[in-house]
Design a protein around this motif. Structure first.
Motif, PDB file in Angstrom:
ATOM      1  N   UNK A  26       0.850  -1.184   0.000  1.00 41.78           N
ATOM      2  CA  UNK A  26       0.000   0.000   0.000  1.00 41.78           C
ATOM      3  C   UNK A  26       0.886   1.235   0.000  1.00 41.78           C
ATOM      4  N   UNK A  27       0.424   2.304  -0.634  1.00 45.36           N
ATOM      5  CA  UNK A  27       1.142   3.567  -0.575  1.00 45.36           C
ATOM      6  C   UNK A  27       0.161   4.649  -0.128  1.00 45.36           C
ATOM      7  N   UNK A  28       0.543   5.364   0.926  1.00 44.80           N
ATOM      8  CA  UNK A  28      -0.279   6.431   1.487  1.00 44.80           C
ATOM      9  C   UNK A  28       0.041   7.730   0.763  1.00 44.80           C
ATOM     10  N   UNK A  29      -0.974   8.307   0.118  1.00 48.04           N
ATOM     11  CA  UNK A  29      -0.746   9.449  -0.768  1.00 48.04           C
ATOM     12  C   UNK A  29      -1.542  10.667  -0.316  1.00 48.04           C
ATOM     13  N   UNK A  30      -0.865  11.788  -0.152  1.00 47.52           N
ATOM     14  CA  UNK A  30      -1.515  13.073   0.092  1.00 47.52           C
ATOM     15  C   UNK A  30      -1.806  13.692  -1.270  1.00 47.52           C
ATOM     16  N   UNK A  31      -3.084  13.894  -1.571  1.00 44.80           N
ATOM     17  CA  UNK A  31      -3.501  14.342  -2.902  1.00 44.80           C
ATOM     18  C   UNK A  31      -4.154  15.715  -2.806  1.00 44.80           C
ATOM     19  N   UNK A  32      -3.640  16.680  -3.553  1.00 41.63           N
ATOM     20  CA  UNK A  32      -4.274  17.999  -3.605  1.00 41.63           C
ATOM     21  C   UNK A  32      -5.725  17.840  -4.041  1.00 41.63           C
ATOM     22  N   UNK A  33      -6.619  18.591  -3.406  1.00 37.46           N
ATOM     23  CA  UNK A  33      -8.063  18.403  -3.599  1.00 37.46           C
ATOM     24  C   UNK A  33      -8.491  18.539  -5.055  1.00 37.46           C
ATOM     25  N   UNK A  34      -7.796  19.371  -5.830  1.00 38.05           N
ATOM     26  CA  UNK A  34      -8.187  19.553  -7.231  1.00 38.05           C
ATOM     27  C   UNK A  34      -8.036  18.278  -8.049  1.00 38.05           C
ATOM     28  N   UNK A  35      -7.201  17.353  -7.548  1.00 35.81           N
ATOM     29  CA  UNK A  35      -6.890  16.140  -8.304  1.00 35.81           C
ATOM     30  C   UNK A  35      -7.745  14.952  -7.855  1.00 35.81           C
ATOM     31  N   UNK A  36      -8.780  15.216  -7.069  1.00 34.54           N
ATOM     32  CA  UNK A  36      -9.593  14.118  -6.530  1.00 34.54           C
ATOM     33  C   UNK A  36     -10.402  13.400  -7.604  1.00 34.54           C
ATOM     34  N   UNK A  37     -10.748  14.093  -8.690  1.00 36.24           N
ATOM     35  CA  UNK A  37     -11.540  13.445  -9.740  1.00 36.24           C
ATOM     36  C   UNK A  37     -10.747  12.391 -10.528  1.00 36.24           C
ATOM     37  N   UNK A  38      -9.516  12.674 -10.948  1.00 36.52           N
ATOM     38  CA  UNK A  38      -8.767  11.664 -11.705  1.00 36.52           C
ATOM     39  C   UNK A  38      -8.248  10.492 -10.873  1.00 36.52           C
ATOM     40  N   UNK A  39      -8.051  10.711  -9.570  1.00 38.44           N
ATOM     41  CA  UNK A  39      -7.358   9.713  -8.757  1.00 38.44           C
ATOM     42  C   UNK A  39      -8.019   8.331  -8.744  1.00 38.44           C
ATOM     43  N   UNK A  40      -9.345   8.197  -8.643  1.00 36.21           N
ATOM     44  CA  UNK A  40      -9.918   6.847  -8.630  1.00 36.21           C
ATOM     45  C   UNK A  40      -9.545   6.020  -9.860  1.00 36.21           C
ATOM     46  N   UNK A  41      -9.594   6.630 -11.040  1.00 38.95           N
ATOM     47  CA  UNK A  41      -9.235   5.906 -12.266  1.00 38.95           C
ATOM     48  C   UNK A  41      -7.743   5.596 -12.299  1.00 38.95           C
ATOM     49  N   UNK A  42      -6.931   6.532 -11.822  1.00 42.31           N
ATOM     50  CA  UNK A  42      -5.486   6.300 -11.772  1.00 42.31           C
ATOM     51  C   UNK A  42      -5.166   5.190 -10.781  1.00 42.31           C
ATOM     52  N   UNK A 241      -1.921   6.676 -17.471  1.00 47.78           N
ATOM     53  CA  UNK A 241      -2.176   7.739 -16.492  1.00 47.78           C
ATOM     54  C   UNK A 241      -2.323   9.085 -17.195  1.00 47.78           C
ATOM     55  N   UNK A 242      -1.481   9.335 -18.194  1.00 56.70           N
ATOM     56  CA  UNK A 242      -1.550  10.605 -18.928  1.00 56.70           C
ATOM     57  C   UNK A 242      -2.901  10.777 -19.616  1.00 56.70           C
ATOM     58  N   UNK A 243      -3.446   9.686 -20.119  1.00 61.45           N
ATOM     59  CA  UNK A 243      -4.757   9.741 -20.779  1.00 61.45           C
ATOM     60  C   UNK A 243      -5.835  10.185 -19.798  1.00 61.45           C
ATOM     61  N   UNK A 244      -5.786   9.648 -18.583  1.00 63.91           N
ATOM     62  CA  UNK A 244      -6.754  10.034 -17.548  1.00 63.91           C
ATOM     63  C   UNK A 244      -6.563  11.503 -17.173  1.00 63.91           C
ATOM     64  N   UNK A 245      -5.323  11.904 -16.979  1.00 63.73           N
ATOM     65  CA  UNK A 245      -5.028  13.273 -16.552  1.00 63.73           C
ATOM     66  C   UNK A 245      -5.510  14.282 -17.595  1.00 63.73           C
ATOM     67  N   UNK A 246      -5.256  14.005 -18.860  1.00 60.94           N
ATOM     68  CA  UNK A 246      -5.707  14.910 -19.932  1.00 60.94           C
ATOM     69  C   UNK A 246      -7.231  14.976 -20.011  1.00 60.94           C
ATOM     70  N   UNK A 247      -7.879  13.865 -19.721  1.00 62.95           N
ATOM     71  CA  UNK A 247      -9.339  13.810 -19.824  1.00 62.95           C
ATOM     72  C   UNK A 247     -10.016  14.811 -18.899  1.00 62.95           C
ATOM     73  N   UNK A 248      -9.328  15.197 -17.822  1.00 67.54           N
ATOM     74  CA  UNK A 248      -9.886  16.148 -16.868  1.00 67.54           C
ATOM     75  C   UNK A 248      -9.396  17.571 -17.088  1.00 67.54           C
ATOM     76  N   UNK A 249      -8.836  17.843 -18.250  1.00 65.38           N
ATOM     77  CA  UNK A 249      -8.480  19.212 -18.609  1.00 65.38           C
ATOM     78  C   UNK A 249      -7.098  19.651 -18.220  1.00 65.38           C
TER      79      UNK A 249
END
Length: 252
Positions: A26-42, A241-249
């Motif tokens: 497991x890896x514990x990740x602190x994620x900036x709130x703006x990135x919460x939408x892409x993270x589940x798919x990533x 991952x890049x495909x997911x990231x681009x999909x969110x603008x």
């Protein structure tokens, strides 16, 4: 009784399965709130590709900085800026050489009401709204970018009495979505997917109106011996991952 060859293959398969289960972390990740939408798919793609599991916590970049300095158990940090990770790196809180820009964010002025925000952002200058939501500019890079936009447009003083501050960009969009503010500056990724707005109306703020929102990732000191931490940063550089990231603008 198993045929000798089948027995060998069965034993090999069992051994590989046991090795994979031992290596999976497991890896514990602190994620900036703006990135919460892409993270589940990533996270899903990361687990399928590596067997490791991503456990995310969401918040403001500045708040995460304070938590990390106070010993929070995060192993990877996906920030909303590049200055905070650089600061952590200079203070010896990360694995040297692990930092890189995983996304370049975009800012949007958004309302859940269709047609309320025009494509040029003229609604700001009209100043007919009662409340304008932004994230706390002291802890949230998207909030800082919002104040830079207002300053560039010469509207800082005019809208100052109407500002409503969220602790992070996630709370900011909640203010707008709930009707506590008619419109607000949010991360484009929160209201955009696959080339179109998900709901409401928005102005995609031109990048020249604020400093670039370069979002850096790095492995923190607590993750230096966790293979899942390095695997995650490697995966963030991958095309899936890049495909997911681009999909969110976001840009890369």
């Amino acid at each position: 009784m198993l045929h000798p060859l089948r027995h060998i293959l069965f034993t090999l398969g069992l051994s590989l399965s046991l090795i994979a289960s031992v290596q999976a972390e497991q890896v514990q990740v602190a994620v900036a709130a703006n990135f919460s939408a892409p993270i589940p798919a990533i996270a899903e793609g990361f687990e399928q590709a590596t067997g490791h599991t991503l456990v995310a916590a969401y918040g403001a970049t500045g708040q995460f900085y304070a938590q990390i300095k106070n010993g929070a158990p995060f192993e990877v940090f996906l920030a909303a800026d590049d200055s905070t990770p650089a600061r952590l790196e200079s203070e010896g809180e990360s694995v040297i050489g692990s930092r890189f820009t995983y996304a370049i964010g975009a800012l949007a002025l958004w309302s859940p009401q269709a047609g309320y925000v025009d494509a040029q952002g003229a609604v700001l200058k009209a100043n007919q709204f009662q409340h304008l939501a932004i994230a706390n500019p002291k802890t949230a890079p998207y909030g800082l970018a919002a104040t830079q936009v207002l300053a560039k447009l010469g509207l800082s003083q005019a809208v100052a009495p109407k500002l409503v501050e969220g602790q992070n960009i996630a709370q900011t969009i909640q203010f707008v979505a709930s009707g506590n503010a008619e419109l607000g500056f949010v991360a484009l990724s929160q209201v955009y997917k696959d080339g179109r707005l998900t709901n409401g109306s928005a102005w995609r703020v031109p990048a020249e109106l604020h400093e670039p929102i370069r979002q850096d990732a790095l492995i923190l000191k607590k993750g230096q011996n966790n293979p899942a931490a390095k695997a995650l940063l490697d995966y963030l550089r991958s095309e899936p991952a890049a495909t997911v990231i681009r999909a969110y603008g976001y840009q890369l």
